[in-house]
Design a protein around this motif. Structure first.
Motif, PDB file in Angstrom:
ATOM      1  N   LEU A 140       0.414   3.899  -2.901  1.00 58.90           N
ATOM      2  CA  LEU A 140       0.487   5.209  -2.909  1.00 58.90           C
ATOM      3  C   LEU A 140       1.177   6.581  -3.869  1.00 58.90           C
ATOM      4  O   LEU A 140       1.287   7.795  -3.672  1.00 58.90           O
ATOM      5  N   LEU A 189      -4.690  11.559   3.200  1.00 60.58           N
ATOM      6  CA  LEU A 189      -4.813  10.173   2.847  1.00 60.58           C
ATOM      7  C   LEU A 189      -3.832   9.646   3.270  1.00 60.58           C
ATOM      8  O   LEU A 189      -4.331   8.226   3.993  1.00 60.58           O
ATOM      9  N   LYS A 190      -2.127   9.933   3.550  1.00 58.80           N
ATOM     10  CA  LYS A 190      -1.605   8.860   3.766  1.00 58.80           C
ATOM     11  C   LYS A 190      -1.355   8.195   5.569  1.00 58.80           C
ATOM     12  O   LYS A 190      -1.352   7.542   5.680  1.00 58.80           O
ATOM     13  N   TYR A 222     -11.811   4.655  -1.794  1.00 56.74           N
ATOM     14  CA  TYR A 222     -10.758   4.783  -0.374  1.00 56.74           C
ATOM     15  C   TYR A 222     -10.429   5.833  -0.674  1.00 56.74           C
ATOM     16  O   TYR A 222      -9.757   5.564   0.454  1.00 56.74           O
ATOM     17  N   ILE A 223      -9.619   5.939  -1.850  1.00 59.39           N
ATOM     18  CA  ILE A 223      -8.052   6.802  -1.475  1.00 59.39           C
ATOM     19  C   ILE A 223      -8.753   8.388  -2.095  1.00 59.39           C
ATOM     20  O   ILE A 223      -7.653   8.411  -2.523  1.00 59.39           O
ATOM     21  N   TRP A 265      -8.321  -2.373  -3.217  1.00 59.15           N
ATOM     22  CA  TRP A 265      -9.248  -0.245  -3.256  1.00 59.15           C
ATOM     23  C   TRP A 265      -9.838  -0.530  -3.761  1.00 59.15           C
ATOM     24  O   TRP A 265     -11.558  -0.376  -2.949  1.00 59.15           O
ATOM     25  N   LYS A 304      -4.606   6.140   6.162  1.00 61.08           N
ATOM     26  CA  LYS A 304      -4.389   4.695   6.074  1.00 61.08           C
ATOM     27  C   LYS A 304      -2.995   3.938   6.123  1.00 61.08           C
ATOM     28  O   LYS A 304      -2.372   3.113   5.826  1.00 61.08           O
ATOM     29  N   ASN A 305      -2.126   4.906   6.934  1.00 58.90           N
ATOM     30  CA  ASN A 305      -1.467   4.540   8.329  1.00 58.90           C
ATOM     31  C   ASN A 305      -0.002   4.233   6.832  1.00 58.90           C
ATOM     32  O   ASN A 305       0.031   3.648   7.548  1.00 58.90           O
ATOM     33  N   CYS A 306      -0.001   4.643   5.914  1.00 59.00           N
ATOM     34  CA  CYS A 306       1.313   5.133   5.077  1.00 59.00           C
ATOM     35  C   CYS A 306       2.575   5.941   5.131  1.00 59.00           C
ATOM     36  O   CYS A 306       1.888   7.201   5.379  1.00 59.00           O
ATOM     37  N   SER A 334      -4.540  -4.020  -6.573  1.00 58.17           N
ATOM     38  CA  SER A 334      -5.073  -3.621  -5.122  1.00 58.17           C
ATOM     39  C   SER A 334      -6.434  -3.791  -5.040  1.00 58.17           C
ATOM     40  O   SER A 334      -6.977  -4.251  -5.663  1.00 58.17           O
ATOM     41  N   ASP A 379       0.984  -1.158  -0.048  1.00 57.58           N
ATOM     42  CA  ASP A 379      -0.061   0.059  -0.305  1.00 57.58           C
ATOM     43  C   ASP A 379       1.117   1.258  -0.048  1.00 57.58           C
ATOM     44  O   ASP A 379       0.737   1.874  -0.654  1.00 57.58           O
ATOM     45  N   GLU A 380       2.134   0.951   0.866  1.00 58.90           N
ATOM     46  CA  GLU A 380       2.618   2.115   0.740  1.00 58.90           C
ATOM     47  C   GLU A 380       3.521   2.223  -0.527  1.00 58.90           C
ATOM     48  O   GLU A 380       3.485   3.753  -0.917  1.00 58.90           O
TER      49      GLU A 380
END
Length: 186
Positions: free
Chosen positions: A80, A180-181, A125-126, A114, A184-186, A112, A76-77
């Motif tokens: 993104l 957003l980051k 979602y993103i 997503w 999403k914990n990225c 993804s 995911d990181e």
């Protein structure tokens, strides 16, 4: 010392590897680009390796990343980061926006999950639902004018409006990217 502006090249390459869009076996030819940006004995070894020496490449690359304190991103990181990078290419007008959105769709979004976790609209979602819709509007517009050649004079104006909206939405997306980051914990 590492130059922050050059670390993106390495991070971009690393993200492509994580998402299996690039092969680690190509690193010997790409690593030459990193030699003037990073100092590591392991990096100096990589260009001398054969692309068939996967374990040698992998081992030296992992040690190189440890040397420069560079961590491997999660999928995911990586997605993104690539999304951010390619949206910036659109905003910089480095490459054609529809080509880049096609690359984003085919190589980031479709790979993804997503689309499965969208709330109301595809890729919301993103926060990518409007850009995704504009992307398809572009092709719908081309298709419409292909079927209605007598109205072709309006095509350029319609395409121009869509491309303008794509640039506006890219700016909006990037203005909210850090939020957003973090979400999403990225």
């Amino acid at each position: 010392k590492n130059k922050k502006e050059n670390s993106m090249d390495l991070k971009l390459y690393l993200c492509l590897i994580v998402l299996e869009k690039e092969s680690l076996t190509n690193l010997p030819k790409y690593s030459i680009d990193f030699l003037d940006k990073y100092s590591s004995d392991y990096l100096c070894i990589i260009p001398t390796l054969s692309e068939n020496d996967y374990f040698g490449i992998k081992s030296n690359f992992e040690n190189f990343l440890i040397d420069i304190n560079f961590s491997i991103p999660s999928k995911d990181e990586a997605r993104l980061f690539l999304l951010q990078t390619y949206i910036n290419y659109i905003l910089d007008e480095s490459l054609e926006p529809i080509e880049l959105l096609t690359f984003i769709r085919n190589n980031i979004l479709l790979d993804s999950d997503w689309h499965n976790i969208s709330l109301k609209y595809t890729y919301d979602y993103i926060n990518f639902e409007v850009l995704y819709g504009l992307y398809w509007s572009y092709f719908d517009t081309l298709d419409y004018f292909e079927r209605k050649p007598d109205e072709i004079s309006n095509q350029d104006l319609q395409i121009e409006k869509i491309l303008h909206n794509i640039f506006d939405e890219c700016r909006s997306f990037m203005n909210n990217f850090d939020e957003l980051k973090n979400a999403k914990n990225c």
